[in-house]
Design an enzyme around this catalytic site. Structure first.
Site, mmCIF file in Angstrom:
data_model
loop_
_atom_site.group_PDB
_atom_site.id
_atom_site.type_symbol
_atom_site.label_atom_id
_atom_site.label_comp_id
_atom_site.label_asym_id
_atom_site.label_seq_id
_atom_site.Cartn_x
_atom_site.Cartn_y
_atom_site.Cartn_z
ATOM 1 N N SER A 1 41.164 45.670 40.721
ATOM 2 C CA SER A 1 40.559 44.505 41.146
ATOM 3 C C SER A 1 41.484 43.793 42.133
ATOM 4 C CB SER A 1 39.655 43.793 40.164
ATOM 5 O OG SER A 1 38.667 42.780 40.896
ATOM 6 N N GLU B 1 37.683 51.308 46.275
ATOM 7 C CA GLU B 1 36.385 51.019 45.526
ATOM 8 C C GLU B 1 36.060 49.464 45.827
ATOM 9 O OE1 GLU B 1 36.476 48.523 42.678
ATOM 10 O OE2 GLU B 1 38.288 47.989 43.031
ATOM 11 N N HIS C 1 34.852 48.975 39.493
ATOM 12 C CA HIS C 1 34.384 48.269 38.373
ATOM 13 C C HIS C 1 33.280 48.656 37.446
ATOM 14 C CE1 HIS C 1 36.407 45.730 41.274
ATOM 15 N NE2 HIS C 1 36.338 44.469 40.267
#
Length: 306
Positions: free
Chosen positions: A105, A205, A276
């Site tokens: 992230s 992502e 995630h």
């Protein structure tokens, strides 16, 4: 599995669920690891895990800790504000001593910066609160990949491609693996912390981004010449977004199809178990890898990357 010294620190958003971090500590300890919690792990200033100086000091303490694994408590936002002041030689020295920096992230910003400034390998993988601290048991695949990482046994990962991406003839390419969260990678374009990787394997992502926003970010990377310089693009999981009535059939697959049309010489694969989501593999950012596809089976292979 060999017991490891794991250092947990907060470099991005404030920890809102302290119980989750404490569960993560207990679970990692139950696996036999020694877990050290950074003194400012639960610091809070507005949305951040303490002010910029506090989070910067936490990163540097993690690098100086001598830990086997430096693991973020969570992602969120905040690392972008710190990139100009991070002591990259200190992190490089820690990596050379054997410390594995691990997360995902917002952590992508630090990973890209470390690669750009030092050429060292960091790892994309779980975070403490999200992946080890849930009320349910950690995901089996995530746990197995983490165990392979800490024991030094991991040599690659594989997944099943959608039927439309099956290859009649075996295909492979070798290059530097890099990427992570799409929003973070895109935000670094044109800065000193964007890795200048040519002939690489770029994986991406994201979370809570509608497909049109994903396309917009990919467009920036496309027009900046970054995507065309890669040997392949591997898309992970893009989750937690909602379609709206005026999409009129526009969806994530529309974006993938559009991207392939813009990059006729760069294969785009999907389905990488990373993002995630509970099921996530560990990936060595900055390492030389081979991406191989046989039919619907895709493999990322790196040997002993650390």
């Amino acid at each position: 599995m060999t017991a490891q010294h794991i250092y947990l620190y907060s470099a991005s958003s404030a920890v809102r669920d302290r119980a989750a971090v404490r569960r993560a500590v207990r679970r990692l300890q139950a696996l036999g690891h020694s877990v050290e919690l950074d003194p400012s792990a639960f610091a809070t200033r507005m949305r951040f895990a303490g002010d910029d100086e506090t989070r910067l000091a936490a990163i540097h303490r993690a690098a100086a800790s001598g830990a086997d694994i430096a693991l973020i408590t969570r992602g969120g936002y905040g690392l972008s504000r710190l990139l100009a002041d991070i002591r990259y030689p200190l992190i490089a020295k820690a990596i050379d001593r054997g410390t594995v920096f691990l997360g995902y992230s917002d952590f992508t910003a630090l990973q890209c910066a470390v690669l750009a400034k030092t050429g060292r390998v960091t790892w994309s993988g779980p975070a403490a609160a999200d992946d080890f601290g849930g009320e349910g048991e950690p995901d089996d695949i995530m746990q197995a990949c983490f165990d392979d990482l800490v024991s030094g046994q991991g040599e690659g990962t594989g997944w099943r491609l959608p039927a439309r991406e099956a290859r009649e003839k075996a295909w492979s390419a070798a290059g530097t693996l890099w990427g992570g969260n799409l929003a973070m990678v895109t935000s670094l374009a044109g800065t000193p912390w964007m890795p200048q990787v040519k002939g690489g394997i770029l994986f991406l992502e994201d979370v809570a981004e509608h497909p049109y926003r994903i396309e917009r970010m990919l467009t920036q990377l496309l027009h900046g010449g970054i995507l065309a310089r890669q040997k392949a693009i591997v898309l992970g999981q893009f989750t937690h977004w909602r379609p709206v009535p005026n999409d009129n059939g526009y969806k994530l697959q529309t974006v993938v199809d559009w991207l392939r049309a813009q990059l006729p010489r760069v294969p785009v694969f999907t389905g990488l178990p990373f993002g995630h989501v509970p099921t996530k593999v560990c990936l060595p950012v900055g390492s030389k890898v081979t991406l191989a596809v046989e039919g619907r089976d895709a493999f990322l292979l790196w040997g002993h990357a650390h």
